[in-house]
Design a protein around this motif. Structure first.
Motif, PDB file in Angstrom:
ATOM      1  N   SER A   1       0.871  -1.178   0.037  1.00 46.83           N
ATOM      2  CA  SER A   1      -0.022  -0.090   0.071  1.00 46.83           C
ATOM      3  C   SER A   1       0.993   1.131  -0.029  1.00 46.83           C
ATOM      4  O   SER A   1       0.434   2.271  -0.381  1.00 46.83           O
ATOM      5  N   LYS A   2       2.212   1.011   0.437  1.00 45.49           N
ATOM      6  CA  LYS A   2       2.937   2.453   0.488  1.00 45.49           C
ATOM      7  C   LYS A   2       3.378   2.880  -1.162  1.00 45.49           C
ATOM      8  O   LYS A   2       3.417   4.036  -1.418  1.00 45.49           O
ATOM      9  N   THR A   3       3.543   1.704  -2.140  1.00 44.44           N
ATOM     10  CA  THR A   3       4.204   2.147  -3.135  1.00 44.44           C
ATOM     11  C   THR A   3       3.165   1.655  -4.370  1.00 44.44           C
ATOM     12  O   THR A   3       3.563   2.279  -5.505  1.00 44.44           O
ATOM     13  N   GLY A   4       2.110   0.903  -4.140  1.00 44.64           N
ATOM     14  CA  GLY A   4       1.257   0.321  -4.914  1.00 44.64           C
ATOM     15  C   GLY A   4       1.678  -0.773  -5.859  1.00 44.64           C
ATOM     16  O   GLY A   4       1.115  -1.089  -6.742  1.00 44.64           O
ATOM     17  N   ARG A   5       2.938  -1.487  -5.401  1.00 42.77           N
ATOM     18  CA  ARG A   5       3.552  -2.508  -6.309  1.00 42.77           C
ATOM     19  C   ARG A   5       2.865  -3.650  -6.101  1.00 42.77           C
ATOM     20  O   ARG A   5       2.469  -3.864  -4.707  1.00 42.77           O
ATOM     21  N   LEU A   6       2.367  -4.499  -6.841  1.00 40.41           N
ATOM     22  CA  LEU A   6       1.681  -5.775  -6.801  1.00 40.41           C
ATOM     23  C   LEU A   6       2.735  -6.762  -6.304  1.00 40.41           C
ATOM     24  O   LEU A   6       3.727  -6.894  -6.798  1.00 40.41           O
TER      25      LEU A   6
ATOM     26  N   PRO B   1       1.786  -4.303 -13.667  1.00 45.21           N
ATOM     27  CA  PRO B   1       0.395  -4.464 -13.017  1.00 45.21           C
ATOM     28  C   PRO B   1      -0.108  -3.559 -12.152  1.00 45.21           C
ATOM     29  O   PRO B   1       0.683  -2.984 -10.978  1.00 45.21           O
ATOM     30  N   THR B   2      -1.376  -2.964 -11.843  1.00 50.06           N
ATOM     31  CA  THR B   2      -1.825  -2.052 -10.779  1.00 50.06           C
ATOM     32  C   THR B   2      -3.149  -2.444 -10.291  1.00 50.06           C
ATOM     33  O   THR B   2      -4.044  -3.217 -11.194  1.00 50.06           O
TER      34      THR B   2
END
Length: 491
Positions: A264-269, A333-334
């Motif tokens: 949740s900090k970076t949005g990386r899956l 991916p997002t």
């Protein structure tokens, strides 16, 4: 596909003049009528057949095409039982006035007429079902995404016919299920396979543009997996003063479950299987495009502005590096949460610990990641070993594997660049898109040697799917003419 020089040449000035007259005199009016009809895709209107809106836009478009009286063109509306209808048109190859040799392959033109739902936040003088033409922009839902496609396709064909130019055989496939993942389309493709012929060029007008200053070819599309994640902890709501601290919040459990999927900090899956390596050619094209568009790659979005203790602030993007921003929206991916259930509106939210929380998830996948496999992994990741033994379910709704364009043939690259320079005064640009067009993956598998002219009018701030969607008419006129020139070049 032949690679020799063409035996016919499009008079670009005449073509643009005729196409502009068609747009200004008729197509804008037709699209204004189209915008007024809430022909939402079946995912958003399960009673589409009873409501009749999809049938209405199909009938209107088909009637308009037939009224153009394009020599040799035949059209039919095809309806498979229980499925949304498609428009299929066919035009035999022509040697033109010069009796030129033409390609034995077929051009397939594609678009769709179904729409996304209304969404909120429209400007006070605008609305999803109310067309407004202002400063060259036609506002309203679906005009740009992409109700214009069938009208532009026929206008491009008419320009070829007007100049009596040679052209290959042309077929058109206009569906009404694209915004739901095109699940109705494959049965039609199977039913029409022999009539489609040997497709050598696909013209898909359902994509975007990096700016409004040149022709843009889409080189890749992300895939998509959507579904509903639901967490249930109680059979009914209870007083939060009585139960909180004993009964865990369904919202907190849902947050924990999503932490398995996303940082949740970076949005990386987090699952590595949802990522893929970017091909060298696409990386080089992204560098060139990032150099052209620069900060506009992130400045073009409607960021919130606000005052904070007298200091004016603007919300920030995830990155200000143009190259990384471009790669993030095309090859990374997002996760997006696009809807929620179990949460009352603020006015009706009492001190109640709610029994369940559900989120609608939209997961964009890199072009080379198989969507069906990703959905299976997603379901297992989210459902297994639920915190507090809550009931956690993930119900997949729709999925589609992305697409990476085949190698560009020399004749095609030359034709695109010529068309862009002729009508826009700038070279053709190459850009990946973050959205999904399910048909492209199907067609690439069925016609692996076909060239793919995937382009569109969804440029900066056009805002497809959101409020204030608009069609940039000056750009669309030139795009229509560019399509005509590329088809003439194929002949």
């Amino acid at each position: 596909m032949n690679t020799r020089a063409p035996q016919t040449v499009l008079d670009t000035a005449q073509a643009l003049e005729e196409i502009s007259r068609a747009w200004d005199g008729d197509i804008v009016r037709q699209l204004s009528d189209y915008i007024a009809i809430p022909a939402k895709s079946p995912m958003f209107d399960p009673q589409w057949a009873q409501h009749g809106y999809i049938d209405t836009v199909v009938r209107h478009a088909a009637t308009w095409v037939e009224a153009q009286k394009v020599e040799g063109l035949k059209l039919e509306v095809i309806r498979l039982e229980g499925r949304t209808p498609v428009i299929f048109f066919e035009l035999p190859a022509s040697r033109g006035a010069s009796d030129a040799t033409v390609s034995s392959q077929t051009v397939l033109m594609y678009g769709h007429l179904d729409k996304q739902p209304e969404f909120s936040g429209w400007r006070k003088d605008l609305g999803p079902w109310t067309a407004k033409y202002e400063d060259g922009k036609l506002y309203g839902r679906g005009g740009a995404d992409d109700g214009y496609a069938i009208y532009a396709s026929i206008a491009a064909i008419a320009a070829l016919k007007s100049q009596k130019l040679a052209h290959p055989r042309i077929v058109g496939l206009i569906e009404t299920c694209e915004e739901s993942g095109s699940y109705d389309l494959l049965p039609y493709v199977d039913a029409l396979r022999t009539r489609l012929g040997d497709v050598g060029l696909v013209v898909c007008l359902d994509s975007g543009a990096g700016n409004y200053d040149q022709l843009w070819l889409t080189t890749s599309l992300r895939g998509m997996a959507s579904g509903v994640l639901k967490v249930e902890i109680l059979t009914e709501g209870v007083h939060s003063g009585d139960a909180s601290g004993v009964v865990p919040s369904s919202f907190r459990i849902l947050r924990q479950v999503l932490d398995r999927l996303e940082d949740s900090k970076t949005g990386r899956l987090l699952p590595q299987s949802f990522h893929c390596e970017v091909p060298i050619e696409r990386l080089e094209q992204a560098r060139a495009t990032a150099a052209i568009l620069g900060e506009e790659l992130y400045r073009r979005f409607p960021w919130v502005h606000y005052d904070c203790e007298g200091d004016s602030r603007v919300a920030l993007p995830m990155t200000t590096d143009p190259l990384q921003a471009l790669l993030n929206r095309t090859w990374v991916p997002t996760l997006s949460v696009t809807g929620a259930e179990g949460l009352p509106d603020l006015q009706n939210a009492g001190n109640v610990l709610r029994p369940h929380t559900a989120f609608k998830l939209s997961l964009r996948l890199p072009p080379l990641v198989e969507a069906a496999t990703a959905v299976q992994e997603l379901k297992a990741l989210l459902e297994d070993n639920a915190p507090y033994q809550a009931r956690v379910t993930f119900e997949g709704l729709s999925s589609a594997t992305g697409w990476n364009a085949p190698a560009t043939a020399p004749w095609f690259a030359q034709a695109l660049d010529e068309a862009s320079r002729n009508f826009y005064g700038a070279p053709c640009g190459y850009i990946g898109q973050g959205g999904t067009i399910p048909l492209m993956n199907m067609l690439s598998r069925g016609f692996p040697k076909a060239q793919m002219m995937v382009c569109g009018v969804l440029g900066p701030k056009s805002n497809a799917h959101g409020p204030n969607e608009f069609l940039h008419v000056p750009y669309a006129r030139k795009l229509t003419a560019a399509v005509a020139q590329v088809i003439a070049r194929m002949a």
